[in-house]
Design an enzyme around this catalytic site. Structure first.
Site, short mmCIF file in Angstrom:
data_model
loop_
_atom_site.label_atom_id
_atom_site.label_comp_id
_atom_site.label_asym_id
_atom_site.label_seq_id
_atom_site.Cartn_x
_atom_site.Cartn_y
_atom_site.Cartn_z
N ARG A 252 -0.29 -14.08 -2.34
CA ARG A 252 -0.70 -13.03 -3.29
C ARG A 252 0.10 -13.19 -4.58
O ARG A 252 0.45 -12.24 -5.26
CB ARG A 252 -0.47 -11.63 -2.71
N ARG B 32 5.75 -10.83 -6.58
CA ARG B 32 6.18 -10.85 -5.19
C ARG B 32 6.97 -12.12 -4.93
O ARG B 32 6.49 -13.21 -5.27
CB ARG B 32 4.92 -10.91 -4.33
N ARG C 154 1.82 -10.36 7.49
CA ARG C 154 0.48 -10.22 8.07
C ARG C 154 -0.55 -10.95 7.22
O ARG C 154 -1.47 -11.57 7.73
CB ARG C 154 0.11 -8.75 8.20
N ASP C 155 -0.39 -10.91 5.90
CA ASP C 155 -1.35 -11.57 5.02
C ASP C 155 -1.41 -13.06 5.34
O ASP C 155 -2.47 -13.64 5.53
CB ASP C 155 -0.96 -11.40 3.54
N ASP D 62 -1.93 -0.49 4.68
CA ASP D 62 -0.70 -0.17 3.95
C ASP D 62 -0.57 1.32 3.66
O ASP D 62 0.50 1.79 3.30
CB ASP D 62 -0.71 -0.89 2.60
N GLN E 47 -10.81 -7.82 -3.21
CA GLN E 47 -10.14 -7.03 -2.18
C GLN E 47 -11.01 -5.85 -1.75
O GLN E 47 -11.04 -5.49 -0.58
CB GLN E 47 -8.81 -6.52 -2.71
N THR F 96 -7.04 -12.54 -1.58
CA THR F 96 -7.26 -11.43 -0.65
C THR F 96 -7.55 -11.95 0.75
O THR F 96 -8.16 -13.02 0.92
CB THR F 96 -8.44 -10.54 -1.12
N GLY F 97 -7.13 -11.15 1.73
CA GLY F 97 -7.39 -11.49 3.12
C GLY F 97 -8.87 -11.52 3.45
O GLY F 97 -9.26 -11.99 4.53
#
Ligand code: GLC
Length: 800
Positions: free
Chosen positions: A340, A350, A356-357, A489, A686, A705-706
């Site tokens: 990300r 970040r 988890r991502d 989240d 997203q 995005t996941g």
């Protein structure tokens, strides 16, 4: 409205109307040298870190400016335009434009007043600089005298925020020089050794293939007052000022002149990067030979297409084919590689991989590049803490065995993550399972990998510890606590509250662990996992089931979340889909909850993450209330969850419904509705605003995005039904009943599978069994192929 189309043969998206509703971007290079470029040539570049290594300036949340600009000028009459439609923005009635975003490169074609140009932007594979190759052709009936100006805006400080806001410092640390074929920018030029953490850096903007006739290193003098990027003073004048930057804003601007006879074509190249003068000279020499840039592009295509060719489909749905063969796959690699970190939304701040991502991102590429997946998987396993929990954020500088963790102030300070999340380590189960099933490499379970903080264990033991972590963090009723967050989240269910989503993850983890244990002959663990799964299953059934739904959780205060009785947010998507994916819900139950999902959550753009939005009745941990209704986790269509919904419907054999959901959020399927969706039609975002927003259908947060990986898994395992397990491969499509035939090619364990599916009776799934499947002409018992029976090249024919 449509702004472009897919070119599946070239694996490109072609933008023919350049005034797209938002900047439509592409990714070049890698985080070692990353470049983002839009159809308007906006974007930025960085070295290693989007936030701390920013070398090309871009102003966020503004007008998609500045960028990689090439201005063209007719020296006879002074008229000028740009090789990309913007920044000059000529009238589209006179200016023909085509932007082709491809795998690792972007090409802008233009034609104006019979001068055709093509600017190819790329970062050569594995290199840390970028090339803008310009090919220019005179299509008019007379000889032409042109000027070409290349323009780039250097940041004054590699830290993008400092560059934007700390002007009392950053304007005074940078200057530029002209070095014959390039502009050299220096930062903190006198600091041979680092001072306060700052050291000397140099960047270059160079011209290859033609002599520089004028230059400028100072932004204001290039643009002039109040001209903006569309009418730079230097281009108006037909000449750069020769002024270099000292205490203002650095730029690189280089002019060359090109004479073109009728029909003649010439090529030049601009080069940009964090390099020295010596390196710039060498690059200029290299790209003096036009074949060098062509060879780079061939190499980039070979690299990416080689990966994408490992799984291809040919179905009756062109949108599905576009996504699976190229764009969803390419986005899976992009999220996998870039996490990300940097986009036009994420600034790159970040400083690590979200646990988890990333573990989910890996799932999106396992079928395309298992080796690449393995490296990252090992890395992520090494970020599991010795007690089984996982670091919520894994620093780029991760040093397994020596890391601090959420219990330590230092970790909290450097990452902003104060505690563990309930779901992180549990993502390892489906990801490791997929990896082992895809590769057949069961010995991976015996590989030793360190923990983040101390010690090491086999992968098998790491997984057992992940289960321990959940068992050591139980909330009310003895079900998994929600902790700081689960996948969502915005759900803070705490140490006492319960996440039903995580309860299903754990239920699934018991199952996968039992399968691994069985394969290893560890009967004690098989029995233990089965016993625990049954115990947890009984509690879930007793406490979490309510007439037609699974509830979402229980708060610290014991309130039920996602109950019929809730005034808001009374029905949630994820517990329904995960009840099916985890294998907990039997067929009848699965039908009930998925039917209820369809009636309660579906919109023309996908299913909402819950309904209704929180407005007046949140519980304490309902952070979703922060968002406008119909947006993100507050009853938006959170696109990552759509992949799970497609998968759940497909596992149930309801191909028509699965594909209905698939198309609702499929970018390619909305190519004609760009004015509503706004995002790139070749990329998932997203989330999409739902019917609880006044702008239903508008989508946000492109590229990283996941969604990429969950939709890929939902498509490949779900719709197409490619389901490898520890001994072989089941082929169990859940497709629209209108598909009478489709085919796939898959590289699998070093072998090639050519799979043809025939559906003469118009079925939507294989739940009631299949008519017949053959492997290399021989009929099989059912729709399962044992790995041991595969040859190097295999023809598989399934009649549904
Ligand atoms: C964002 C986060 C992801 C989280 C999801 C749902 O996509 O990156 O970690 O699971 O939101 O809240």
């Amino acid at each position: 409205m449509q702004y472009g189309h897919f070119d599946p043969d070239k694996r490109e998206y072609v933008i023919t109307k350049p005034n797209t509703p938002s900047p439509w971007a592409n990714y070049l290079g890698s985080p070692e040298y990353g470049a983002i470029i839009t159809n308007a040539a906006g974007g930025y570049s960085f070295v290693k870190s989007g936030a701390a290594g920013r070398i090309m300036r871009y102003v966020f949340n503004s007008e998609d400016r500045p960028g990689r600009y090439i201005y063209l000028r007719d020296n006879a009459d002074g008229d000028f335009w740009s090789a990309s439609w913007q920044p000059v923005g000529k009238d589209l009635a006179e200016y023909a434009s085509e932007c082709r975003h491809g795998t690792g490169y972007t090409s802008m074609k233009a034609e104006y007043k019979s001068i055709a140009s093509q600017a190819d932007y790329f970062v050569p594979h594995g290199k840390t600089y970028e090339v803008w190759r310009l090919t220019i052709t005179n299509k008019s009936a007379k000889a032409r005298e042109l000027s070409v100006f290349g323009y780039v805006e250097f940041t004054n400080d590699s830290n993008y925020e400092q560059d934007q806001v700390n002007l009392q410092y950053t304007q005074f640390i940078s200057r530029t020089y002209f070095k014959g074929n390039h502009i050299l920018q220096t930062i903190n030029e006198n600091c041979i050794n680092s001072v306060n953490g700052n050291a000397k850096a140099t960047r270059v903007f160079a011209l290859s293939g033609a002599p520089v006739v004028s230059y400028c290193g100072d932004k204001e003098s290039f643009l002039g007052d109040y001209n903006g990027y569309s009418r730079p003073q230097a281009v108006q004048n037909g000449q750069c000022s020769g002024i270099l930057n000292y205490c203002a804003n650095s730029c690189g601007a280089l002019q060359t002149k090109i004479s073109l006879a009728v029909g003649e074509t010439k090529e030049i190249a601009f080069i940009f990067g964090e390099k020295t003068t010596e390196e710039a000279d060498a690059l200029v020499k290299k790209y003096d030979n036009p074949a060098a840039a062509s060879a780079d592009i061939v190499e980039l295509k070979a690299y990416w297409h080689g990966k994408l060719n490992n799984f291809t489909v040919d179905t009756p749905d062109a949108d599905f084919n576009n996504m699976i063969n190229t764009w969803n796959a390419y986005q899976c690699f992009t999220t996998f590689v870039w996490s990300r970190a940097a986009s036009l939304v994420y600034c790159g701040q970040r400083n690590g991989y979200g646990y988890r991502d990333t573990v989910q991102d890996i799932q999106g590429i396992i079928h395309l590049d298992p080796e690449m997946a393995l490296d990252r998987l090992k890395f992520m396993i090494s970020a599991q803490v010795n007690h089984g929990g996982a670091l919520p954020l894994v620093k780029y500088s991760h040093n397994a065995g020596h890391e601090d963790k959420p219990e330590d102030d230092s970790y909290v300070r450097s990452t902003g993550h104060p505690s563990y999340r309930a779901d992180d380590a549990l993502w390892l189960f489906p990801t490791i399972y997929k990896y082992i099933a895809e590769t057949g490499d069961l010995s991976f379970l015996d590989e030793k990998i360190p923990y983040a903080d101390k010690g090491e264990d086999t992968v098998y033991a790491h997984l057992l510890k992940a289960i321990d972590f959940s068992l050591n963090h139980l909330g009310v009723f003895g079900l998994p606590a929600g902790l700081h967050a689960d996948w969502n989240d915005c759900l803070r269910l705490g140490a006492k509250g319960v996440s039903v989503f995580v309860a299903f993850q754990l239920y699934y983890a018991f199952d996968i662990m039992a399968r691994f244990a069985d394969a290893k002959g560890d009967t004690t663990t098989v029995a233990d996992m089965q016993k625990k799964q049954a115990e947890f299953g009984a509690i879930i059934e007793e406490k979490c089931w309510e007439d037609d739904r699974f509830v979402r959780g229980f708060s610290e205060k014991g309130e039920v979340v996602g109950s019929k009785t809730n005034a808001e947010a009374s029905f949630w998507l994820n517990p329904q889909t995960w009840a099916v994916i985890s294998g907990f819900a039997d067929t009848d139950r699965a039908k009930t909850i998925l039917d209820k999902t369809y009636t309660s959550l579906n919109t023309p753009y996908g299913a909402k993450v819950m309904a209704s939005a929180y407005k007046d009745h949140p519980f304490d941990g309902a952070l979703a209330i922060l968002f406008n209704p119909g947006v993100k986790e507050n009853a938006g269509v959170f696109l990552q969850t759509q992949g799970w919904l497609v998968l759940a419907e497909a596992l149930l054999g309801r191909g028509n419904r699965a594909f209905e959901y698939y198309r609702e959020s499929c970018p390619s399927a909305q190519n004609g509705a760009a004015e509503i969706r706004r995002l790139e039609p070749y990329v998932y975002g997203q989330f999409t605003e739902s019917d609880e927003s006044p702008f239903m259908g508008r989508s946000h947060v492109h590229w990283l995005t996941g969604t990429a990986s969950t939709v890929m898994v939902g498509s490949v395992e779900g719709v197409l039904g490619i389901r490898p397990d520890l001994k072989g491969l089941r082929v169990s499509p859940s497709i629209p009943s209108s598909w009478k035939k489709f085919s796939m090619e898959k590289r699998y364990q070093g072998k090639l599978l050519k799979i043809t599916v025939l559906n003469p009776e118009g079925k939507e799934g294989c739940a009631g069994g299949v008519s017949k499947m053959t492997l290399n002409g021989a009929e099989l018992k059912d729709n399962y192929v044992a790995d041991a029976d595969l040859r190097d090249v295999n023809d598989i024919v399934l009649v549904m």
